[in-house]
Scaffold this motif. Structure first.
Motif, mmCIF file in Angstrom:
data_model
loop_
_atom_site.group_PDB
_atom_site.id
_atom_site.type_symbol
_atom_site.label_atom_id
_atom_site.label_comp_id
_atom_site.label_asym_id
_atom_site.label_seq_id
_atom_site.Cartn_x
_atom_site.Cartn_y
_atom_site.Cartn_z
ATOM 1 N N GLU A 1 0.973 -1.369 -0.067
ATOM 2 C CA GLU A 1 0.018 -0.174 0.004
ATOM 3 C C GLU A 1 1.088 1.209 -0.049
ATOM 4 O O GLU A 1 2.039 1.390 0.762
ATOM 5 C CB GLU A 1 -1.028 -0.128 1.153
ATOM 6 C CG GLU A 1 -1.771 -1.193 1.356
ATOM 7 C CD GLU A 1 -2.576 -1.163 2.653
ATOM 8 O OE1 GLU A 1 -3.771 -1.687 2.488
ATOM 9 O OE2 GLU A 1 -2.162 -0.893 3.647
ATOM 10 N N LEU B 1 -3.454 3.725 -0.382
ATOM 11 C CA LEU B 1 -3.850 3.077 -1.576
ATOM 12 C C LEU B 1 -3.159 1.937 -1.906
ATOM 13 O O LEU B 1 -1.945 1.705 -1.885
ATOM 14 C CB LEU B 1 -3.355 4.257 -2.716
ATOM 15 C CG LEU B 1 -3.859 5.608 -2.514
ATOM 16 C CD1 LEU B 1 -3.126 6.313 -3.852
ATOM 17 C CD2 LEU B 1 -5.437 6.014 -2.658
ATOM 18 N N SER C 1 -2.886 -1.719 -6.752
ATOM 19 C CA SER C 1 -3.702 -1.747 -7.971
ATOM 20 C C SER C 1 -4.404 -0.283 -8.296
ATOM 21 O O SER C 1 -4.811 -0.210 -9.427
ATOM 22 C CB SER C 1 -5.039 -2.520 -7.686
ATOM 23 O OG SER C 1 -5.939 -2.101 -6.707
ATOM 24 N N HIS C 2 -4.326 0.748 -7.404
ATOM 25 C CA HIS C 2 -4.987 1.968 -7.757
ATOM 26 C C HIS C 2 -4.068 2.740 -8.815
ATOM 27 O O HIS C 2 -2.712 2.655 -8.911
ATOM 28 C CB HIS C 2 -4.774 2.797 -6.272
ATOM 29 C CG HIS C 2 -5.693 3.949 -6.676
ATOM 30 N ND1 HIS C 2 -4.975 5.268 -7.174
ATOM 31 C CD2 HIS C 2 -6.890 4.358 -6.124
ATOM 32 C CE1 HIS C 2 -6.114 6.251 -7.099
ATOM 33 N NE2 HIS C 2 -7.077 5.564 -6.403
ATOM 34 N N ARG C 3 -4.510 3.464 -9.639
ATOM 35 C CA ARG C 3 -3.830 3.987 -10.770
ATOM 36 C C ARG C 3 -2.871 5.080 -10.372
ATOM 37 O O ARG C 3 -1.929 5.166 -10.977
ATOM 38 C CB ARG C 3 -4.846 4.871 -11.796
ATOM 39 C CG ARG C 3 -5.593 6.138 -11.277
ATOM 40 C CD ARG C 3 -6.583 6.748 -12.021
ATOM 41 N NE ARG C 3 -7.018 7.973 -11.665
ATOM 42 C CZ ARG C 3 -6.378 9.016 -11.247
ATOM 43 N NH1 ARG C 3 -5.323 9.363 -11.932
ATOM 44 N NH2 ARG C 3 -7.289 10.023 -10.598
#
Length: 116
Positions: free
Chosen positions: A61, A70, A73-75
């Motif tokens: 994260e 985040l 996988s978050h952009r």
């Protein structure tokens, strides 16, 4: 950004170490936890079962400047990982990336199969 190892959560995870049942590297979906979070109910294609959570890898994260964590996988996390990869290839470790290696960054980016 600052990073940490992700906490156990529902959703996607990977088999980090083989427990004799599933091979390392398989992507699984965590559906629930039992025994105080010690075991997880997982699904992986045709397979449904339980596995000890220490065999699962939940990724990392990243913390934004505002303190929000985040998943990898978050952009925004993906953009930051691509910048870290370019810096590590150039021989420089960017701020906040201490402890991340090029191999670990590549492993995370390949998991999500995001182009640069």
């Amino acid at each position: 950004m600052v990073w940490r190892t992700a906490e156990a959560r529902h959703g996607p995870a990977w088999i980090g170490t083989s427990d004799g049942g599933l091979p390392a590297g398989w992507r699984v979906t965590v559906r629930g936890f039992s025994e105080g979070g010690m075991t997880a109910a997982i699904e992986a294609g045709w397979y449904e079962g339980r596995i000890y959570t220490h065999h699962l890898d939940f990724g990392i994260e990243l913390q934004t400047r505002r303190g929000r964590w985040l998943p990898d996988s978050h952009r925004l996390a993906q953009r930051w990982l691509w910048r870290v990869r370019r810096s590590l290839n150039a021989g420089m470790a960017p701020p906040g990336a201490a402890g991340l290696t090029l191999a670990r960054v590549d492993e995370i980016l390949v998991r999500w199969q995001k182009p640069p």
